[in-house]
Scaffold this active site. Sequence first.
Site, PDB file in Angstrom:
ATOM      1  N   HIS A 264     -22.267  50.914  32.688  1.00  0.00           N
ATOM      2  CA  HIS A 264     -21.648  51.318  33.949  1.00  0.00           C
ATOM      3  C   HIS A 264     -20.450  50.420  34.268  1.00  0.00           C
ATOM      4  O   HIS A 264     -19.335  50.898  34.539  1.00  0.00           O
ATOM      5  CB  HIS A 264     -22.686  51.254  35.073  1.00  0.00           C
ATOM      6  CG  HIS A 264     -22.182  51.731  36.395  1.00  0.00           C
ATOM      7  ND1 HIS A 264     -22.309  53.035  36.811  1.00  0.00           N
ATOM      8  CD2 HIS A 264     -21.523  51.085  37.386  1.00  0.00           C
ATOM      9  CE1 HIS A 264     -21.749  53.173  38.013  1.00  0.00           C
ATOM     10  NE2 HIS A 264     -21.271  51.996  38.382  1.00  0.00           N
ATOM     11  N   GLU A 265     -20.673  49.107  34.233  1.00  0.00           N
ATOM     12  CA  GLU A 265     -19.592  48.172  34.580  1.00  0.00           C
ATOM     13  C   GLU A 265     -18.478  48.216  33.536  1.00  0.00           C
ATOM     14  O   GLU A 265     -17.307  48.004  33.854  1.00  0.00           O
ATOM     15  CB  GLU A 265     -20.131  46.747  34.741  1.00  0.00           C
ATOM     16  CG  GLU A 265     -21.254  46.588  35.775  1.00  0.00           C
ATOM     17  CD  GLU A 265     -20.929  47.169  37.152  1.00  0.00           C
ATOM     18  OE1 GLU A 265     -19.732  47.284  37.494  1.00  0.00           O
ATOM     19  OE2 GLU A 265     -21.881  47.536  37.882  1.00  0.00           O
ATOM     20  N   HIS A 268     -16.007  50.775  34.598  1.00  0.00           N
ATOM     21  CA  HIS A 268     -15.039  50.229  35.558  1.00  0.00           C
ATOM     22  C   HIS A 268     -14.003  49.358  34.830  1.00  0.00           C
ATOM     23  O   HIS A 268     -12.810  49.421  35.106  1.00  0.00           O
ATOM     24  CB  HIS A 268     -15.762  49.365  36.600  1.00  0.00           C
ATOM     25  CG  HIS A 268     -16.526  50.139  37.636  1.00  0.00           C
ATOM     26  ND1 HIS A 268     -15.934  51.099  38.431  1.00  0.00           N
ATOM     27  CD2 HIS A 268     -17.821  50.072  38.043  1.00  0.00           C
ATOM     28  CE1 HIS A 268     -16.852  51.593  39.274  1.00  0.00           C
ATOM     29  NE2 HIS A 268     -18.001  50.999  39.058  1.00  0.00           N
ATOM     30  N   GLU A 294     -15.273  55.200  40.336  1.00  0.00           N
ATOM     31  CA  GLU A 294     -16.671  55.528  40.066  1.00  0.00           C
ATOM     32  C   GLU A 294     -16.754  56.599  38.975  1.00  0.00           C
ATOM     33  O   GLU A 294     -17.686  56.598  38.157  1.00  0.00           O
ATOM     34  CB  GLU A 294     -17.351  55.997  41.355  1.00  0.00           C
ATOM     35  CG  GLU A 294     -18.871  56.027  41.306  1.00  0.00           C
ATOM     36  CD  GLU A 294     -19.526  54.648  41.183  1.00  0.00           C
ATOM     37  OE1 GLU A 294     -18.838  53.624  41.380  1.00  0.00           O
ATOM     38  OE2 GLU A 294     -20.731  54.598  40.867  1.00  0.00           O
TER      39      GLU A 294
END
Lengths: 494, 494
Positions: A264-265, A268, A294
């Site tokens: 997830h990170e 980003h 997001e």
Amino acid sequence: MSFQKLDDLCRRLEALEHALAILGADEATHMAVGGGDKRAEAMAMLSGMYHRQATAPEIADWIDAAGKEALSEEQAAALREFRRHHTNLTCLPAEFVERQTAARLRCEQLWRDLRAKGDWTSFQPALEGVVALVREEAAMRAEALGLSPYDALMEQYDPGNRAADITPVFAELKTFLKDFVPQALDMQAERRAKRPLKPLSGTYPVDRQRGLGLAMMEAVGFDLTRGSLSVSHHPFCGGVPSDVRITTRYRTTEFLSALMGILHETGHALYEQNLPQDWSHWPLGKARGMAIHESQSLFVEKQIGRNPAFWRWALPVVDRHLGENWSLDDILPHVHQVERGLIRVDADEVTYPLHVILRYELEQDLVAGRLEVADLPDAWDAGMRDCLGLSTLDNPADGPMQDVHWPGGAFGYFPSYTLGAMMAAQQWAALVRDHPDTDDSIAGGDFSTVNDWRRTRIWSQGSRWSTPELMQRATGEKLDARHFIAHLQKRYGS
Amino acid sequence: MSFQKLDDLCRRLEALEHALAILGADEATHMAVGGGDKRAEAMAMLSGMYHRQATAPEIADWIDAAGKEALSEEQAAALREFRRHHTNLTCLPAEFVERQTAARLRCEQLWRDLRAKGDWTSFQPALEGVVALVREEAAMRAEALGLSPYDALMEQYDPGNRAADITPVFAELKTFLKDFVPQALDMQAERRAKRPLKPLSGTYPVDRQRGLGLAMMEAVGFDLTRGSLSVSHHPFCGGVPSDVRITTRYRTTEFLSALMGILHETGHALYEQNLPQDWSHWPLGKARGMAIHESQSLFVEKQIGRNPAFWRWALPVVDRHLGENWSLDDILPHVHQVERGLIRVDADEVTYPLHVILRYELEQDLVAGRLEVADLPDAWDAGMRDCLGLSTLDNPADGPMQDVHWPGGAFGYFPSYTLGAMMAAQQWAALVRDHPDTDDSIAGGDFSTVNDWRRTRIWSQGSRWSTPELMQRATGEKLDARHFIAHLQKRYGS
């Protein structure tokens, strides 16, 4: 030349942003516990310097004068975004900002204490104070921007997003999910009846999990010469584009939560690392907004990281690092687990949007004055019962007290999460239209086509377009719920 | 009220110092390699903000006006130190500082490259440029401060230090050491003939060595809630008093160099952690200067850390962490090793002062114009042959090219190292006069008396006194070479 004055200003502001970003990441990862007070003092002081420099009275004249200078197309875009940024930053009087900051900090501190105790009664007056100020804020922003109050709040996070566009899309998604969640749960139960869930438990030392995480980060495109992976209490992506700091947290009994957090990170981080470097000091060179950001994290975590094709490639990597030789049939039921729950941050991708849409509906009513804080527990309970069949009436800590956003004064932010999920699915669909063999590439561990597509369509665009414009240009169409719905049906409906 | 204006200014400056200190420590420990350019840009910009704010034209008026206000004794001391700081900061024209900074940076970059190649000829013109600017700088500082040019340079690092006081003390020490070094080497050879040096080699994993280092840091007084230990290429003590970052580097084949590095940096850290917190934003609340700072690091590394009494306590700790059961007779010959060498940073405490005194003599001649850069290799060689019987004529990289100080424009700094060593010995002597059982306390692992004495006499004093005044008050006498001489005779002469 006024454009040059703005350029110089942007470089000074970038230096302060750099300091604040690194000090912030450092605080969560490497700072000694006793260093907190002085760190807070220093960061408040630096934020003050940033705000004073970014709102100096002469800047409005520079913007106007720069508009009359001969600018390249890129410079004109930079000026346009600077003006937008400046308007958002200066449309509230300094006296109001100070009053609001104090109320937010007080309410957030109170929230930390009272949420743990489930004490809604003591919390309510503080939240009422914050909501009263948010209504004032929204009115002032609306006046300055010529938008409705709620749209003016959203504009801070996602320029161009309007409730009139989002509401019908969310309504379609909500209608679908209210039917689909029970279906998906039934099908999951059937599958598990045939083949019981195999636990993935074991002992996975932190350094092995970290090695696995780094291998996955690098494989999906993270530039390890311009970023790093650390440990923090809550995973985040921070730092600066030239040195992106992502974090996760490890449990030694299972590996999937840390790894999914890393993916997830990393999503980003890829966005930050691939922004246009020449404009890094201008708003133009920064990430577009929260929903797009997001969409990038969820693209990596959900579209790639929970895709069965990805796991065809990933399982041998996991085996190499953790010494566990699982099959696709072992792992996918964990990666695709659906569960009704009270807590948004624990929700899976099927139920998560219902949590967000509830907040989106309620916060519009709060801002508009159609709902008062005193009535929030009832309204929340009604919404949760309607969407997920769960009651929160006797449990406000897991109801309207569960998130930091409202006590912190962030209204208009929640929709970004589900907009991001929908945008990620829509981007995936557009990518697969252009490259029908994407699943095969991913199954072969080749993420270059995926990343080239995203670099061209999203990352390199910085803040050149409004959020809806960026989506339109990247995917060829407006935001449309059907892509996300099709994605959920494919993954959870069969 | 002007004092209050200065107090507000000091808080802003402290925030910028905080950012610069943490960004600097982070750069050497946690920054991604590709983050260097942007980090350098941000730090240069923040330094510029610091300098502009600290030298704003109105400040001189505030200082004068504050001097007429009713101030407490502490406020008066704070104002006095602020004025000193301000004078040192503003006595050079901005145009000159920029020109000098550029020349220093260029010469330093060149030095990194040419030192590796041993290319004095290409290096000489760059160093000549730096020396020419340092002569200009010294003349301007001398004019502003009413000091001799070299004293005016030293004043930046150690307020109150004067060549007229230091030269006779260094002369006494040099005369002693020229005789003593050969004696100490002979005695070492005799001892080793009787009992050969036992190697301390083995395999010492980094995490074990780190555990040992942390245990030692904590035992000698480092507050681990307000600081931490990391790894960097060159050991340093950085960060801020509320969050002191020390570093070391590890070799897995031996443990002593990493541990001694940790003890040295812990000495610096104890000073920082115990400065007067209420004045942390004023110059008054900061460490006095480089010589006193070095006296604190050398106090822990040499007076404590190489004291046989310390090793009576430390050996079981080493055993607990590394599983090595050495005797005092095994370890002390390593801890007290003496060796003639060309390189200052590799020198032991017996030969080190000769390296420093050579530089002290040469840099005074360079600043005064009695020596030109072209003649430096000959002068260096003559000095090294006189002091240590070693020639550097065919090896300038290990002669006048070995240090970064002169290419970086830092003249007047070198004496701090040996002044620090002498001050540490003098502080130790005063401490033992007050507490004759200090060796026994240390052998029992009790450092509280030692630290209480230092906290009262040194740490809590911040910058209240000039360097010589602080030494006089702490030890009851002026700097006197006999304490350091007695220390060396006791440790290396028997």
